[in-house]
Design an enzyme around this catalytic site. Structure first.
Site, PDB file in Angstrom:
ATOM      1  CG  ASP A 406       0.133   0.269   1.728  1.00 38.95           C
ATOM      2  OD1 ASP A 406      -0.086  -0.787   2.072  1.00 38.95           O
ATOM      3  OD2 ASP A 406      -1.237   0.557   2.505  1.00 38.95           O
ATOM      4  CD  GLU A 409      -0.380  -5.848  -1.247  1.00 34.80           C
ATOM      5  OE1 GLU A 409      -0.662  -5.190  -1.849  1.00 34.80           O
ATOM      6  OE2 GLU A 409       0.372  -5.971  -0.013  1.00 34.80           O
ATOM      7  CG  ASP A 483      -3.918  -3.693   6.384  1.00 29.47           C
ATOM      8  OD1 ASP A 483      -2.985  -2.750   6.810  1.00 29.47           O
ATOM      9  OD2 ASP A 483      -4.618  -3.157   5.813  1.00 29.47           O
TER      10      ASP A 483
END
Ligand code: MIG
Length: 782
Positions: A406, A409, A483
């Site tokens: 997670d 990015e 999300d």
């Protein structure tokens, strides 16, 4: 303040800028060396490389011959292609056996023509050049009937014509809506169709890339935040050909372990061993199938990756072992941020070995994430990838086989939401700034994690789930769409988003079923689980403090239906697994938009509320509340309702009825669909194989059934089972033949049931089995 009407204050409008395009200019000179043509133009340099017969690479640089080093996305190397050049007065014609490029010498616009003299891609007035910021841009013609798909993970509809999109991996917790552009994945690739024919373009740029299909109705553009442009054209001609060409270049997904295809349950967070055990116990008590439970960030000690919090999880190894015995695996989260703590092994080691991202003067970059101030491994460096990968022994020693990446990015808690753009990445000896390499951080973290797991898992297939990625991410990880929220709109959005991910080479994706933030409810979770039953990745996940959304959370009525659809996932497992195998070989997605199978049917161009599973199944879920009817479109042919056997004519629209307990599924006449009995986990082997046959008059079809052990790499050395199932239908009745093709793996099933749909009890059915193995078989007419 900008959240009020003040955002549109009357004096805000700026004068519109006139478009400043500077073409790369007239061709002055060129040189051929095998399959590469180097062109010198008035305002820059262009290289044309025939990567394969049907894959053309075009590069441009304003100042020198373009650099031909590819990004991490490209895995195939160029083949030897014979290229011929024909120079005319106004044009230069460059051709391979499959295509010809006609270059206008004056404007350096390029038209790509196939063997049938059809124009595939064209540039009538604008082509390669620079925009007002001196960044490389390329324009191409857009015709009335052109449609655009792919672009990785985007909100909105399937067909992106009319959109302007930017590629920059971004953590977006704010509700994803039609105006949300940048998300977690950047895949600068699209597939365009024009009346059934297709081509594709991949812009191999790891900094920001913009696709503009909005500013003009007759041409589109792609531009990069760089001086150099590097892109590939895939010449099709069918959409499936394009996907194959694209995934030949950037790679396909490895065949996942079967357990990764099961039902997964997650929550931010199941915070303790007791809670996890209790959760699994409830699944077992209620006989709801389950293959994996996720550990979100609370399992760690102060959010330090590669640690367990001893109070919450005192016996991780025992827990993993016990759950494994009941067919459930544990997947812990691993974020890239490493806590700044001089007494923490990973931080110490990373610092002393200079493995963290740093500024050009050697100062290590620190940014705030969950553990507070943290350093970030430089995954563009091979040594770092190896180091981080090896570290996963911490997890595999505990019996863990799957990791959830997670925040990669990378997401950082600051204004820009990411790392300082001036940080330098080592990039395997070719240092570049974070601005230049931002979009590959997640991809390379995935590479490190996947390869690290593979090294230590002793021939078992690893599972990696990732939020961020770039083109090629499927080689290492499954993508979940981040999300989302418990909104019906987000259930609707799941379909085009996952279908476009599939078109972008990512065959294994799925949303947080039930919605991540906000509060879910029984009806939404039920309808979402119905869709989830068919999304390639099937995980229910929800945020801290939201209403719990485990299958039983909203009462008995919903629980029973949700359970049925989780069970149904396992019924479909043999068929899904075969589609995953196909995806791993050809790049063909498991979940497909209808246009991929019916490119000549214009009615399929932009279907957002239906999808296909393989080439014979159309799924038309209900995506709005209090709804029990909807219209559907079935393409040509005849279709059979999976539940009722009712027949439908294709090539037309139908109004169908689907109460809350029904996910409408339609099977194409002629199809052969292998299914199983449901079970509590993929850990349980099938005792019976059910071959569903939907006969079509006067027709012969063959389906190749595939199976292997579902967890090791042995299939790569031939240990798999394959048989052809052939169905011949004629006036005399139905002939079914099962013929072994490859038998180095022995399936567990002892029984085969042939379920023949839509036939009378007196229709003669003749079964012939050429099998090495004895099993009992029966016929069931329905
Ligand atoms: O900023 O680890 O998308 O699935 O539960 C929140 C906590 C960080 C974001 C992920 C979400 C996960 C959450 N993470």
């Amino acid at each position: 303040m900008l959240d009020t009407s003040f955002a549109i204050t009357p004096d805000k409008e700026k004068t519109t800028q006139t478009h400043a395009f500077k073409s790369v200019g007239r061709l002055k000179n060129y040189q051929q060396s095998e399959q590469t043509i180097e062109c010198i133009c008035e305002n820059g340099y262009v290289s044309i490389v025939f990567y394969k017969e049907d894959i053309i690479r075009i590069l441009m640089h304003p100042k020198h011959t373009p650099n031909k080093q590819s990004s991490f996305a490209v895995v195939a190397s160029p083949e030897n292609v014979e290229v011929n050049i024909k120079e005319g007065v106004d044009t230069l014609e460059v051709s391979s056996q499959s295509v010809t490029l006609i270059i206008n010498k004056e404007s350096f616009t390029v038209n790509v023509i196939n063997q049938d003299e059809e124009v595939i891609v064209s540039e009538s007035d604008f082509g390669l050049g620079y925009n007002e910021k001196q960044q490389a841009i390329c324009y191409k013609d857009m015709e009335k009937n052109d449609h655009f798909y792919g672009f990785g993970q985007k909100t909105g509809y399937l067909d992106k014509r009319g959109e302007k999109m930017s590629m920059w991996n971004t953590d977006v917790f704010a509700p994803h809506n039609p105006s949300t552009d940048e998300l977690y994945q950047s895949i600068p690739y699209f597939l365009a169709t024009r009346e059934g024919k297709a081509y594709g373009i991949f812009v191999d740029n790891t900094s920001k890339t913009i696709f503009d299909l909005q500013s003009s109705t007759t041409r589109y553009a792609f531009s990069v935040e760089e001086q150099q442009l590097d892109y590939y054209v895939f010449v099709g001609p069918t959409p499936k050909d394009v996907l194959k060409q694209y995934t030949t270049l950037i790679g396909t997904m490895p065949l996942p372990p079967k357990w990764a295809l099961g039902y997964h349950q997650s929550r931010y967070s199941y915070k303790s061993e007791e809670e996890v055990r209790e959760l699994v116990r409830t699944f077992k008590e209620k006989s709801i199938p389950l293959d994996a439970v996720y550990l979100d960030i609370h399992y760690m000690d102060g959010y330090r990756v590669f640690t367990f919090n001893k109070n919450r999880f005192p016996h991780p190894e025992q827990m993993v072992k016990d759950l494994r015995e009941v067919g459930v695996r544990i997947v812990p989260i691993v974020d890239p941020g490493v806590k700044r703590d001089v007494e923490y092994a990973i931080y110490k080691e990373g610092m002393s070995k200079h493995y963290f991202c740093q500024y050009i003067d050697g100062e290590v970059y620190h940014g705030d994430v969950w553990p507070g101030s943290s350093a970030f491994p430089d995954f563009t460096n091979r040594d770092v990838r190896l180091w981080w990968g090896k570290r996963h022994k911490f997890y595999t020693d505990l019996g863990i086989e799957g990791i959830w990446n997670d925040m990669n990015e990378p997401s950082v808690f600051n204004e820009t939401k990411t790392m300082d753009l001036s940080v330098i990445h080592e990039n395997d000896g070719n240092p570049k700034s974070h601005r230049e390499l931002h979009n590959v951080y997640g991809l390379m973290m995935g590479a490190s994690t996947y390869n690290g797991l593979k090294q230590t898992l002793d021939n078992k297939r690893p599972f990696v789930l990732t939020r961020a990625g770039y083109a090629g991410v499927q080689r290492y990880a499954t993508v979940w769409t981040g999300d989302n929220r418990s909104f019906w709109e987000h259930l609707q959005m799941t379909l085009p988003m996952c279908m476009n991910l599939g078109i972008s080479g990512v065959a294994f994706s799925g949303p947080d079923v039930g919605g991540f933030s906000n509060d879910s409810n029984g009806e939404l979770l039920t309808r979402w689980t119905q869709v989830g039953m068919f999304t390639p990745y099937f995980r229910n996940h929800s945020v801290l403090e939201s209403i719990h959304q485990e299958p039983w959370s909203f009462g008995e009525e919903y629980e029973q239906i949700i359970k049925r659809y989780i069970e149904e996932r396992y019924v479909w497992m043999p068929y899904l697994y075969i589609l995953f195998k196909e995806a791993s070989e050809t790049g063909m997605p498991v979940m497909r938009p209808l246009f991929l199978e019916y490119p000549h049917d214009a009615r399929t161009n932009n279907i957002n509320d239906q999808f296909m599973i393989g080439s014979d199944v159309v799924v038309t879920p209900i995506l709005t509340p209090s709804t029990t009817h909807r219209s559907i479109y079935l393409p040509e042919g005849r279709w059979v309702d999976y539940w009722t056997g009712k027949q439908f004519n294709g090539g037309q629209y139908h109004l169908i009825h689907a109460e809350l307990d029904t996910l409408p599924i339609f099977i194409k006449e002629g199809a052969i669909i292998p299914l199983a009995r449901t079970k509590s986990s993929t850990a349980i082997k099938d005792k019976e194989l059910l071959i569903h046959i939907y006969p079509k008059d006067n027709n012969t079809t063959t389906f190749t059934y595939y199976e292997d052990d579902g967890e090791s790499f042995d299939y790569q050395v031939g240990k798999y089972y394959e048989c052809d199932i052939t169905v011949i239908t004629n006036d005399a009745g139905i002939d079914v033949q099962l013929t072994n093709k490859h038998q180095q793996y022995q399936p567990e099933w002892q029984e085969v049931t042939y379920v023949i749909h839509g036939v009378d009890a007196d229709t003669p059915v003749n079964i012939t089995e050429f099998s090495y193995k004895h099993f009992t078989s029966k016929v069931f007419k329905q």
